[in-house]
Write a protein that holds these residues in place. Sequence first.
Motif, PDB file in Angstrom:
ATOM      1  N   ILE A 313      33.252  33.536  21.680  1.00  0.00           N
ATOM      2  CA  ILE A 313      34.536  34.234  21.818  1.00  0.00           C
ATOM      3  C   ILE A 313      34.277  35.150  22.917  1.00  0.00           C
ATOM      4  O   ILE A 313      35.082  35.478  23.876  1.00  0.00           O
ATOM      5  N   ALA A 314      33.251  35.864  22.943  1.00  0.00           N
ATOM      6  CA  ALA A 314      32.897  36.977  24.077  1.00  0.00           C
ATOM      7  C   ALA A 314      32.934  36.171  25.499  1.00  0.00           C
ATOM      8  O   ALA A 314      33.537  36.574  26.366  1.00  0.00           O
ATOM      9  N   THR A 315      32.471  34.834  25.399  1.00  0.00           N
ATOM     10  CA  THR A 315      32.324  33.916  26.621  1.00  0.00           C
ATOM     11  C   THR A 315      33.714  33.734  27.085  1.00  0.00           C
ATOM     12  O   THR A 315      34.085  33.757  28.371  1.00  0.00           O
ATOM     13  N   ALA A 316      34.552  33.058  26.080  1.00  0.00           N
ATOM     14  CA  ALA A 316      36.000  32.859  26.573  1.00  0.00           C
ATOM     15  C   ALA A 316      36.617  33.945  26.895  1.00  0.00           C
ATOM     16  O   ALA A 316      37.177  33.808  28.028  1.00  0.00           O
ATOM     17  N   GLY A 317      36.592  35.108  26.148  1.00  0.00           N
ATOM     18  CA  GLY A 317      37.117  36.175  26.740  1.00  0.00           C
ATOM     19  C   GLY A 317      37.096  36.767  28.079  1.00  0.00           C
ATOM     20  O   GLY A 317      37.780  37.311  28.841  1.00  0.00           O
ATOM     21  N   TYR A 318      35.541  36.727  28.326  1.00  0.00           N
ATOM     22  CA  TYR A 318      35.268  37.042  29.516  1.00  0.00           C
ATOM     23  C   TYR A 318      35.843  36.159  30.700  1.00  0.00           C
ATOM     24  O   TYR A 318      36.330  36.649  31.820  1.00  0.00           O
ATOM     25  N   TYR A 319      36.146  34.948  30.565  1.00  0.00           N
ATOM     26  CA  TYR A 319      36.697  34.332  31.712  1.00  0.00           C
ATOM     27  C   TYR A 319      38.196  34.413  31.608  1.00  0.00           C
ATOM     28  O   TYR A 319      38.752  34.628  32.866  1.00  0.00           O
ATOM     29  N   GLN A 320      38.944  34.984  30.745  1.00  0.00           N
ATOM     30  CA  GLN A 320      40.259  35.377  30.708  1.00  0.00           C
ATOM     31  C   GLN A 320      40.260  36.558  31.275  1.00  0.00           C
ATOM     32  O   GLN A 320      41.146  36.976  31.996  1.00  0.00           O
ATOM     33  N   PHE A 321      39.415  37.642  30.899  1.00  0.00           N
ATOM     34  CA  PHE A 321      39.173  39.080  31.567  1.00  0.00           C
ATOM     35  C   PHE A 321      39.272  38.850  33.255  1.00  0.00           C
ATOM     36  O   PHE A 321      39.935  39.547  33.740  1.00  0.00           O
ATOM     37  N   LEU A 322      38.552  37.887  33.707  1.00  0.00           N
ATOM     38  CA  LEU A 322      38.290  37.808  35.057  1.00  0.00           C
ATOM     39  C   LEU A 322      39.552  37.310  35.669  1.00  0.00           C
ATOM     40  O   LEU A 322      39.959  37.469  36.701  1.00  0.00           O
ATOM     41  N   GLU A 323      40.540  36.528  34.735  1.00  0.00           N
ATOM     42  CA  GLU A 323      41.684  36.033  35.432  1.00  0.00           C
ATOM     43  C   GLU A 323      42.869  36.918  35.109  1.00  0.00           C
ATOM     44  O   GLU A 323      43.683  36.280  35.318  1.00  0.00           O
ATOM     45  N   GLY A 324      42.471  37.899  34.421  1.00  0.00           N
ATOM     46  CA  GLY A 324      43.568  39.198  34.115  1.00  0.00           C
ATOM     47  C   GLY A 324      44.469  38.508  33.071  1.00  0.00           C
ATOM     48  O   GLY A 324      45.449  39.216  32.894  1.00  0.00           O
ATOM     49  N   LYS A 325      44.022  37.685  32.157  1.00  0.00           N
ATOM     50  CA  LYS A 325      44.704  36.952  31.131  1.00  0.00           C
ATOM     51  C   LYS A 325      44.381  38.054  29.706  1.00  0.00           C
ATOM     52  O   LYS A 325      43.626  37.430  28.766  1.00  0.00           O
ATOM     53  N   THR A 326      45.248  38.893  29.826  1.00  0.00           N
ATOM     54  CA  THR A 326      45.044  39.749  28.636  1.00  0.00           C
ATOM     55  C   THR A 326      46.078  39.517  27.554  1.00  0.00           C
ATOM     56  O   THR A 326      47.195  38.846  27.590  1.00  0.00           O
ATOM     57  N   THR A 327      45.983  40.064  26.364  1.00  0.00           N
ATOM     58  CA  THR A 327      47.048  39.897  25.283  1.00  0.00           C
ATOM     59  C   THR A 327      47.491  41.209  24.962  1.00  0.00           C
ATOM     60  O   THR A 327      46.899  42.273  24.944  1.00  0.00           O
ATOM     61  N   GLY A 328      48.982  41.290  24.468  1.00  0.00           N
ATOM     62  CA  GLY A 328      49.523  42.317  24.203  1.00  0.00           C
ATOM     63  C   GLY A 328      49.104  43.042  22.831  1.00  0.00           C
ATOM     64  O   GLY A 328      48.670  42.156  21.937  1.00  0.00           O
ATOM     65  N   LEU A 329      49.352  44.313  22.413  1.00  0.00           N
ATOM     66  CA  LEU A 329      49.183  44.618  21.138  1.00  0.00           C
ATOM     67  C   LEU A 329      49.999  44.367  20.142  1.00  0.00           C
ATOM     68  O   LEU A 329      49.701  44.132  18.751  1.00  0.00           O
ATOM     69  N   GLU A 330      51.131  43.422  20.631  1.00  0.00           N
ATOM     70  CA  GLU A 330      52.056  43.143  19.695  1.00  0.00           C
ATOM     71  C   GLU A 330      51.765  41.754  19.187  1.00  0.00           C
ATOM     72  O   GLU A 330      52.609  41.114  18.440  1.00  0.00           O
ATOM     73  N   SER A 331      50.688  41.035  19.774  1.00  0.00           N
ATOM     74  CA  SER A 331      50.536  39.857  19.609  1.00  0.00           C
ATOM     75  C   SER A 331      49.947  39.527  17.984  1.00  0.00           C
ATOM     76  O   SER A 331      49.751  40.521  17.275  1.00  0.00           O
ATOM     77  N   VAL A 332      50.268  38.283  17.560  1.00  0.00           N
ATOM     78  CA  VAL A 332      49.888  37.848  16.119  1.00  0.00           C
ATOM     79  C   VAL A 332      48.888  36.659  16.058  1.00  0.00           C
ATOM     80  O   VAL A 332      49.237  36.022  16.710  1.00  0.00           O
ATOM     81  N   PRO A 333      48.250  36.792  14.874  1.00  0.00           N
ATOM     82  CA  PRO A 333      47.242  35.529  14.809  1.00  0.00           C
ATOM     83  C   PRO A 333      48.089  34.378  14.497  1.00  0.00           C
ATOM     84  O   PRO A 333      49.341  34.374  14.138  1.00  0.00           O
ATOM     85  N   TYR A 334      47.564  32.915  14.914  1.00  0.00           N
ATOM     86  CA  TYR A 334      48.163  31.743  14.492  1.00  0.00           C
ATOM     87  C   TYR A 334      47.193  30.863  13.810  1.00  0.00           C
ATOM     88  O   TYR A 334      46.151  30.848  14.221  1.00  0.00           O
ATOM     89  N   ALA A 335      47.863  30.320  12.840  1.00  0.00           N
ATOM     90  CA  ALA A 335      47.034  29.578  11.921  1.00  0.00           C
ATOM     91  C   ALA A 335      46.676  27.984  12.682  1.00  0.00           C
ATOM     92  O   ALA A 335      45.365  27.596  12.321  1.00  0.00           O
ATOM     93  N   ARG A 336      47.336  27.535  13.255  1.00  0.00           N
ATOM     94  CA  ARG A 336      47.220  26.162  13.762  1.00  0.00           C
ATOM     95  C   ARG A 336      47.542  26.135  15.512  1.00  0.00           C
ATOM     96  O   ARG A 336      48.008  26.923  16.205  1.00  0.00           O
ATOM     97  N   GLY A 337      46.799  24.796  16.036  1.00  0.00           N
ATOM     98  CA  GLY A 337      47.116  24.786  17.447  1.00  0.00           C
ATOM     99  C   GLY A 337      46.220  25.292  18.618  1.00  0.00           C
ATOM    100  O   GLY A 337      45.578  26.255  18.228  1.00  0.00           O
TER     101      GLY A 337
END
Length: 338
Positions: A313-337
């Motif tokens: 999870i840290a590694t996937a998050g690291y690449y998202q961070f480098l690309e500036g792909k961040t998530t809003g505090l209003e985000s919700v978890p998803y069960a599928r997909g």
Amino acid sequence: MEYKSTSVIILAIESSCDETAAAVLKDGKILANCIATQEIHKKYGGVIPELASRDHQKNILPVVNEALVESDISLSSVSAIAFTQGPGLLGALMVGSAFAKSLSWALNVPLLGVNHLEAHIAAHFIPKHKPEFPFLCLLVSGGHTQIVLVRSPLQMEIIGQTIDDAAGEAFDKIAKLLGLEYPGGPMVDKLAKLGNPLSFTFPEPKPLGLNYSFSGIKTSVLYFLQKQNQLNNNFISENINDLCASVQNTIVQYLIKVLTKASHENGVKNIAIAGGVSANSELRKQLQTKAIEQNWQLFIPAFEYCTDNAAMIATAGYYQFLEGKTTGLESVPYARGL
Ligand code: KG4
Ligand code: ZN
């Protein structure tokens, strides 16, 4: 010791199923990978979502703390918080998500919502020897079976997947029919080492392009056991090792057959496996033989990165961070997909 703020330090949380995990990554390198496995589900023969959520609630703070202590990182030097946003059990995901959001808000650092399946594949970016792009990844977990064409850390395309049960689910359900404890996959693997894989044959599913189907194997094992049990009450216990070896061999050969087809059709010879079932010793062994035959570059993750963990999870998050792909505090978890 505090690290300089120029380093990228990710604190990651995984809580999608029955493992509460936390990891710390610094500039692409894992400094700590901590995990609390929930034993409570064993006596029920499967994961009870409500109990999983409660255990996450109990474990999350100690596990995060353990990861920080082990990595010698203080919260104030963390650059971003990564967490598993989905897919998984909703209640379980909510525990990790709420915890990650609170930390992100309190520390005023970005939040990185990570897809659990992409993270299993991202486990391949942890070691020094990483697969070259593009590569094909056979993702085999408890809930998913997919063949994914990976073009970059953030560009992944599913080119085949199961139309019913996942490979791990097939292992677990068949293990249950054999009277083995949950999760059955590792137990089948262990007993199969003592058995003959050619003792019993189970029909392989018909080709479905690059897709899989595992429900037929499960049903044929069920009918076979019912028939044999009528003739001999002790059939399972007398043949448990051979049964495990035969079932495992059927699943492994089928997984590799479709993966080989995907490699031919896409002209890709960099092949990786990921997810809990990639810990299976027979799958690893047969893939190594196949790789020599097919001239594949094969990438098999270390055991600790096969089943659920927060390093991925840290590694996937690291690449998202480098690309500036961040998530809003209003985000919700998803069960599928994906
Ligand atoms: O990826 P994972 O830890 O959790 C999910 O995201 O689902 O995968 C768990 C699955 C379970 O079905 C478990 O039985 C299977 O991986 N598994 C194995 C082995 N180790 C774990 N299946 C076969 N052989 C193993 N050695
Ligand atoms: Zn998983």
